[in-house]
Design a protein around this motif. Structure first.
Motif, mmCIF file in Angstrom:
data_model
loop_
_atom_site.group_PDB
_atom_site.id
_atom_site.type_symbol
_atom_site.label_atom_id
_atom_site.label_comp_id
_atom_site.label_asym_id
_atom_site.label_seq_id
_atom_site.Cartn_x
_atom_site.Cartn_y
_atom_site.Cartn_z
ATOM 1 N N VAL A 191 0.877 -1.175 0.000
ATOM 2 C CA VAL A 191 0.000 0.000 0.000
ATOM 3 C C VAL A 191 0.911 1.220 0.000
ATOM 4 C CG1 VAL A 191 -1.770 1.308 1.219
ATOM 5 C CG2 VAL A 191 -1.862 -1.196 1.197
ATOM 6 N N PHE A 192 0.779 2.035 -1.018
ATOM 7 C CA PHE A 192 1.711 3.146 -1.264
ATOM 8 C C PHE A 192 1.016 4.479 -1.059
ATOM 9 C CE2 PHE A 192 3.868 5.622 -4.932
ATOM 10 C CZ PHE A 192 4.714 6.275 -4.047
ATOM 11 N N LYS A 193 1.610 5.304 -0.189
ATOM 12 C CA LYS A 193 1.148 6.680 -0.007
ATOM 13 C C LYS A 193 2.192 7.596 -0.635
ATOM 14 C CE LYS A 193 0.376 10.778 2.029
ATOM 15 N NZ LYS A 193 1.220 11.954 1.735
ATOM 16 N N PRO A 194 1.933 8.107 -1.849
ATOM 17 C CA PRO A 194 2.888 9.028 -2.465
ATOM 18 C C PRO A 194 2.807 10.394 -1.806
ATOM 19 C CG PRO A 194 0.960 8.786 -3.862
ATOM 20 C CD PRO A 194 0.767 7.842 -2.707
ATOM 21 N N SER A 195 3.810 11.224 -2.063
ATOM 22 C CA SER A 195 3.765 12.600 -1.592
ATOM 23 C C SER A 195 2.524 13.294 -2.122
ATOM 24 C CB SER A 195 5.014 13.349 -2.066
ATOM 25 O OG SER A 195 4.841 14.745 -1.944
ATOM 26 N N GLU A 196 2.012 14.216 -1.331
ATOM 27 C CA GLU A 196 0.867 15.002 -1.788
ATOM 28 C C GLU A 196 1.224 15.921 -2.954
ATOM 29 O OE1 GLU A 196 2.088 16.757 2.293
ATOM 30 O OE2 GLU A 196 2.064 14.819 1.279
ATOM 31 N N LEU A 197 2.506 16.094 -3.240
ATOM 32 C CA LEU A 197 2.914 16.853 -4.416
ATOM 33 C C LEU A 197 2.889 16.017 -5.691
ATOM 34 C CD1 LEU A 197 5.964 18.947 -3.125
ATOM 35 C CD2 LEU A 197 3.636 19.722 -3.524
ATOM 36 N N THR A 198 3.023 14.691 -5.567
ATOM 37 C CA THR A 198 3.138 13.823 -6.751
ATOM 38 C C THR A 198 2.230 12.597 -6.666
ATOM 39 O OG1 THR A 198 5.056 12.761 -5.709
ATOM 40 C CG2 THR A 198 5.502 14.543 -7.262
ATOM 41 N N PRO A 199 0.966 12.768 -6.324
ATOM 42 C CA PRO A 199 0.093 11.593 -6.204
ATOM 43 C C PRO A 199 -0.179 10.910 -7.536
ATOM 44 C CG PRO A 199 -1.190 13.596 -6.030
ATOM 45 C CD PRO A 199 0.245 14.013 -6.028
ATOM 46 N N GLY A 200 -0.159 11.699 -8.608
ATOM 47 C CA GLY A 200 -0.454 11.108 -9.907
ATOM 48 C C GLY A 200 0.562 10.074 -10.322
ATOM 49 N N VAL A 201 1.828 10.284 -9.975
ATOM 50 C CA VAL A 201 2.862 9.300 -10.307
ATOM 51 C C VAL A 201 2.578 7.985 -9.591
ATOM 52 C CG1 VAL A 201 5.327 8.773 -10.238
ATOM 53 C CG2 VAL A 201 4.560 11.113 -10.708
ATOM 54 N N GLY A 202 2.196 8.074 -8.314
ATOM 55 C CA GLY A 202 1.864 6.863 -7.574
ATOM 56 C C GLY A 202 0.689 6.130 -8.183
ATOM 57 N N GLU A 203 -0.333 6.881 -8.567
ATOM 58 C CA GLU A 203 -1.512 6.255 -9.173
ATOM 59 C C GLU A 203 -1.159 5.612 -10.513
ATOM 60 O OE1 GLU A 203 -4.512 9.250 -9.308
ATOM 61 O OE2 GLU A 203 -4.876 9.188 -7.143
ATOM 62 N N TRP A 204 -0.289 6.246 -11.268
ATOM 63 C CA TRP A 204 0.122 5.687 -12.559
ATOM 64 C C TRP A 204 0.867 4.366 -12.363
ATOM 65 C CZ3 TRP A 204 4.458 4.233 -15.230
ATOM 66 C CH2 TRP A 204 4.346 4.123 -16.619
ATOM 67 N N LEU A 205 1.747 4.316 -11.400
ATOM 68 C CA LEU A 205 2.469 3.066 -11.119
ATOM 69 C C LEU A 205 1.495 1.954 -10.762
ATOM 70 C CD1 LEU A 205 5.501 4.429 -9.060
ATOM 71 C CD2 LEU A 205 5.602 3.432 -11.352
ATOM 72 N N ALA A 206 0.526 2.263 -9.895
ATOM 73 C CA ALA A 206 -0.434 1.239 -9.478
ATOM 74 C C ALA A 206 -1.308 0.776 -10.638
ATOM 75 C CB ALA A 206 -1.303 1.771 -8.331
ATOM 76 N N SER A 207 -1.743 1.707 -11.465
ATOM 77 C CA SER A 207 -2.630 1.321 -12.565
ATOM 78 C C SER A 207 -1.900 0.471 -13.599
ATOM 79 C CB SER A 207 -3.239 2.567 -13.216
ATOM 80 O OG SER A 207 -2.242 3.345 -13.849
ATOM 81 N N THR A 208 -0.627 0.761 -13.863
ATOM 82 C CA THR A 208 0.113 -0.069 -14.824
ATOM 83 C C THR A 208 0.370 -1.458 -14.246
ATOM 84 O OG1 THR A 208 2.193 0.923 -14.027
ATOM 85 C CG2 THR A 208 1.203 1.851 -16.028
#
Length: 509
Positions: free
Chosen positions: A180-197
């Motif tokens: 379960v990954f909590k990315p920085s609030e500055l870069t949440p989209g990168v975290g979501e992209w990693l999870a979706s791929t």
């Protein structure tokens, strides 16, 4: 790597919690170059984070039972997908951090290489292996293997929003964990992209989930029942993470900031050292935990070295255009820190060779080179996290090592010396050292990455990084009865005496 902070990408049900599960609204990720919105993201509260951990746990056993070979096939497929869509991810990283597109591509190249190494080497590093039972337990077959924790929580930074968290995510997945990954609030989209791929190649279970939000979401992850927590961020935030995880005895891996030093000996290749100093200090706008923030150069070559650094650095320009050498300061609050470090350094007798306080023009900071700054100034002792570098003179490289080791941080380091490079490197109080190069250790997947002191503890990358996300399990199996068995109430009075005599014979010499 420093404080967390804001960020975007497409949401994928099953890997990113739905909007309905976030009870406290949404927030925007912002392009720091333009102020434009990149995307909007849910703020996940404690209940949603706990459900994410529970959901991850439901599929983890399936993932573990795939075995090393089964997991490797899936991770290899993910790696190929990341390569195929590398430019897409680079655009997103560039938008959320402001860094130049090629710097984002370089970050992703490192992600791909580390992912390959973790998947390929997990069987050798973590698989069951026999060990000698020793003379006392010669009747036992002994073995050790490394079992996954279960669910690993990862709290990532914004400065390298893919490379740094993937040092935990990829290795934890290769070891058989769910994440379960909590990315920085500055870069949440990168975290979501990693999870979706990842979900595209492993659709059966949500093994990599993302929760987004601010500090409260990170604290919720610490309390959500994960079996281990890996954190990258500032030292102060790392202490809070440790305190929160201690409530449930959740083990932690903590990678915090650095104030990394570069030592330039009298026999160094000065051109190479100056280029390394410029890249280590200024790349990514200085927002690198293992970046060069201070240089100790032997006095006999100092004047020439300073000129070479200045000539290189004064040509570098920040901006949002494709030709820019560096981007903006991603986290706006850091601008004040950078400005104060420059001001104090010059106010206390330091010389601004390149730039000065006027170099700070938010959201950009032009490169700054300071020399002869007092060792107790903030510019030398505290993490600046901007495109600045302090160059101080020393009589010998040995004095440089002493000064480098005097601080509270101990993450990375660099030594330029033809004759004494390895010797000086071994004396640096740091987790990693590069000799006659800079930051190279981070690009070698087989090497462990982490620090000491205020830079944290634990390791990502390499064999140590794989083991960091496992628990060692020791197993013994009786092969035949022992002639002398001291661990029985049926032993004779002579059994222990004979064992003592045996120890004296074989171990007492």
């Amino acid at each position: 790597m420093t404080q967390t902070a804001r960020g975007s990408a497409a949401e994928n049900p099953g890997t990113v919690l739905s909007e309905e599960s976030a009870e406290a609204g949404r927030f925007e990720s912002i392009d720091p170059r333009t102020g434009e919105t990149v995307g909007t993201h849910p703020i996940h509260e404690h209940g949603a984070v706990r459900r994410a951990v529970e959901t991850a746990r439901s599929g983890q056993r399936w993932w573990e039972e795939l075995g090393f070979a089964g997991r490797k096939r899936r991770l290899d497929a993910w790696r190929r997908l990341l390569v195929a869509r590398l430019d897409e991810a680079a655009e997103l990283i560039s938008a959320e951090t402001g860094k130049p597109l090629d710097d984002a591509r370089l970050e992703l190249v490192l992600v791909v290489d580390h992912l390959h190494w973790a998947a390929a080497n997990a069987p050798k590093v973590l698989g069951r292996r026999r060990v000698s039972p020793g003379v006392l337990m010669a009747n036992q077959a002994a073995a050790v293997e490394y079992r996954p924790f279960g669910v690993v929580g990862v709290i990532g930074p914004w400065n390298y929003p893919a490379f740094t968290p993937m040092g935990s995510i990829a290795y934890a997945l290769a070891a058989g964990n769910a994440v379960v990954f909590k990315p920085s609030e500055l870069t949440p989209g990168v975290g979501e992209w990693l999870a979706s791929t990842f979900a595209e190649v492993v659709p059966e279970h949500p093994l990599l989930q993302v929760v987004t939000g601010f500090g409260e979401t990170g604290a919720a992850l610490c309390r959500a029942g994960a079996d281990k927590l890996a954190f990258t961020g500032s030292t102060e935030t790392g202490k809070r993470v440790m305190a929160t995880c201690s409530e449930s005895l959740t083990p932690v891996l903590v990678e915090c900031g650095g104030k990394d030093a570069l030592i330039v000996d009298s026999d160094a290749d000065l051109h190479a050292a100056a280029e390394a100093a410029a890249w280590g200090a200024i790349s990514n706008a200085g927002q690198t935990c293992i970046g060069v923030e201070r240089v100790y150069v032997v006095d006999s070559v100092a004047d020439r070295f300073v000129r070479l650094v200045a000539d290189r650095v004064e040509k570098l320009r920040p901006g949002e255009q494709s030709t820019a050498d560096l981007g903006p300061i991603t986290m706006s609050s850091q601008v004040d820190v950078i400005r104060e470090h420059i001001a104090e350094g010059t106010r206390r007798g330091g010389t601004a060779v390149v730039g000065d306080e006027d170099s700070v023009r938010p959201p950009y900071v032009d490169p700054v080179v300071l020399t002869d700054v007092p060792e107790d100034s903030a510019a030398v002792t505290e993490e600046t996290f901007g495109p600045t570098i302090v160059i101080n003179r020393v009589r010998t490289a040995d004095e440089g090592i002493e000064r480098a080791n005097a601080g509270s941080y101990g993450l990375g380091g660099t030594v330029f010396s033809r004759a004494r490079g390895t010797e000086l490197a071994r004396r640096m109080r740091s987790g990693m050292v590069a000799v006659n190069s800079v930051i190279s250790f981070a690009a070698v997947p087989a090497l462990p990455f982490g620090g000491v002191g205020d830079s944290g503890f634990g390791r990502i990358h390499g064999a140590d990084g794989l083991r960091e996300f496992t628990r060692a399990q020791a197993v013994t199996r009786t092969r035949f009865p022992m002639p002398l068995n001291p661990m029985s109430f049926g032993r004779s009075g002579r059994t222990v005496r004979r064992l003592v005599a045996l120890m004296r014979l074989v171990r007492g010499r």
